[in-house]
Design an enzyme around this catalytic site. Structure first.
Site: not given
Ligand code: PEP
Ligand code: MG
Length: 545
Positions: A193, A300, A336, A434, A457-458, A468
């Site tokens: 993050h 977020r 979210r 995700e 991402n997840d 990640r």
């Molecule tokens: C993701 O997982 O793609 C997402 C947008 O959420 P975050 O990156 O905040 O986990």
């Molecule tokens: Mg995520």
């Protein structure tokens, strides 16, 4: 000249003075080597008390500055540090040591700081580790004042390339954006993050740069090249000239992209894509507007919980959401719900130590297990929905039952607001896709919710079983993997089958090389970092589909 390469988080260029942010234990270790026997115990104790008073003044200044720049949540950490300095046990322990062992004040602070930090670290859980970091930080500040050093490493005095061992999301949030030309860290992961924040702030940033922090000093000059993943310290004239030239080209390119402001994100064949922006706070909303985002596709909200000592109140959250909704006027703002856990930690959540935090107590799981926390946020969202075009979405969904349970809690919140006579509106409700589980059962989920937003991402992390956050696995973390792309296609199809829309809010949505594929799949919305909005719009408008 000293050149290093690292992984680029944001493709941009920076040239300017360096500010090294040193981690708090460096100074403590130096002082540990310098024990001096003293005869005037009272004088040493007075010196510590005076240093504490000065430190409290400094912390107040930092608190005020942070409050102005990033709001209360970012400023709270300085308040916590002040409280530590006022803590009788910590200060008493330093004075006892001076008296008992007849040693110099700095040495007593260093030994006491280490001792307290060890105790906290030994307690094991992450919140106590953060406490240990606070003690080290404060001890470091006291030693610096006692030793008569300036605060050059602790504060960013001028717009600089920040060089640090690592940065937490809270540390990054705390910095004054205006003063960050670039970021260079020794550790960290491109999917963390902190990296996402750097991207959202449009800051050329490199992580995993194998630089020895002992050799880099505040005041040096550096060129950060996010395109090549390279940083050069003390560049020669020619390197500076080339960097300036490239920066000028970049500016021209940006200027060209500005031409697309106010234009539709529509392909040559007439297919319209909703191009939204990802944000973490209200100043990002301004940036989204500046970049002509057509909405906010991912707010977020957990960033409101980071870098502070206690839960944000319903009122604080309501104000933040309402402000975002009002600033965006009739444009969509998708909030979210809090996605804490994994790399997003706050002591007061007491999440405890986990073997596999990414597979652990995070996201919607916390909200379902601790509905009292969830309900405060839901109340704030439902109330703020009166002021604009707010939608809500839930992270980390894996099962139909979770969605039904969420709906049950939302119903309770509505009933409570109703009974209290508080105005509210129940917004459109979607979920993030995700997890592979959610993608596979997206056919069933689509019947329950209003929309899908795919968190690549997840989704990549869980599909490929690649953490990640783990910098050693960077080569294995491939969001363009066929498995991920096929899942996206399935999810979009299932959404459409039930008349729902589907978008992508993970970082992959901003990959211009995939825009065509996403449009062909039928993706309805792409939510990207504000700085990417124009580039993706340009790409969409070039597509002949
Ligand atoms: C993701 O997982 O793609 C997402 C947008 O959420 P975050 O990156 O905040 O986990
Ligand atoms: Mg995520």
């Amino acid at each position: 000249m000293m050149g290093f390469t690292g992984k680029s988080v944001y493709k941009g260029l920076a040239l300017g003075p360096v500010t090294v942010l040193r981690k708090s234990d460096i100074r403590i270790q130096d002082i540990r080597m310098r024990r001096i026997e003293i005869s005037d115990v009272e004088a040493e104790m007075d010196a510590v008390r005076a240093a504490a008073a000065r430190a409290i003044e400094e912390l107040q200044e930092l608190y005020d500055k942070a409050l102005k720049e990033v709001g209360e949540s970012g400023a709270a950490v300085f308040e916590a540090h002040r409280m530590l300095l006022e803590d009788e046990e910590y200060m008493g322990s330093i004075c006892d040591r001076i008296r008992r062992e007849q040693m110099n004040a700095s040495y007593a602070v260093a030994v006491t700081g280490e001792h307290f930090a060890e105790i906290f670290e030994g307690m094991g859980d992450d919140s106590m580790k953060a406490r240990a970091a606070d003690v080290k930080d404060i001890s470091n500040r006291l030693i610096r004042i006692l030793e008569g050093d300036s605060e050059e490493d602790a504060v960013i005095r001028e717009p600089s390339v920040i060089v640090a061992d690592d940065l937490t999301p809270s540390e990054t949030i705390q910095m004054d954006k205006e003063k960050i030309l670039g970021l260079v860290t020794v550790h960290g992961s491109v999917n963390s993050h902190t990296a996402i924040l750097a991207r959202m702030m449009n800051i050329p940033a490199l992580i995993g740069v194998p630089v020895n922090l002992e050799e880099i000093h505040t005041g040096m000059t550096a060129v950060v090249d996010g395109f090549r993943g390279e940083v050069i310290f003390e560049p020669d004239e020619e390197t500076c000239r080339l960097a300036k030239e490239k920066m000028e080209e970049e500016r021209e390119q940006m200027w060209f992209l500005q031409e697309l402001k106010g234009q539709d994100s529509v392909t040559l064949g007439g297919k319209r894509i909703h191009l939204y922006a990802n944000v973490g706070n209200i100043s990002d909303v301004e940036e989204a507007l500046e970049n002509d985002a057509e909405g906010i596709g991912l707010f977020r909200s957990e960033f409101l919980y980071l870098g502070r000592e206690s839960f944000p109140t319903e009122e604080e959250q309501f104000q933040a959401f309402r402000q975002a909704a009002q600033r965006m006027a009739e444009k969509k703002v998708i909030i979210r719900t809090l996605d804490m856990g994994a790399d997003k930690q706050a002591d007061y959540f007491n999440l405890g130590k986990e073997e596999n935090p990414a597979l652990g107590y995070r996201g919607i799981r916390i909200c379902l297990k601790q509905p009292e926390i969830f309900k405060v946020q839901l109340r704030a969202i439902l109330r703020a929905a009166m002021y604009g075009n707010i939608s809500v979405m839930y992270p980390m969904i894996t099962a139909v039952e979770e969605v039904l349970q969420i709906f049950g809690i939302v119903k309770e919140v509505r009933d409570e607001l109703e009974a209290e006579g508080i105005p509210y509106r129940c917004p459109e409700q979607g979920i993030m896709i995700e997890t592979p589980a959610a993608a596979v059962i997206s056919d069933e989920l689509a019947q329950l919710v209003d929309f899908f937003s795919i968190g690549t991402n997840d989704l990549t992390q869980y599909t490929l079983a690649v953490d990640r956050q783990n910098e050693r696995l960077a080569d294995f973390y491939n969001p363009r993997h066929k498995a991920v792309l096929r899942m996206i296609e399935i999810v979009v199809k299932n959404a459409h089958r039930h008349g729902k829309w589907a978008g992508i809010c993970g970082e992959l949505g901003a990959d211009p090389e995939l825009t065509e594929e996403f449009v062909r799949m039928g993706v309805d919305e792409l939510s990207v970092a504000p700085s990417m909005v124009m580039r993706i719009r340009k790409r969409v408008r070039e597509l002949d589909i």
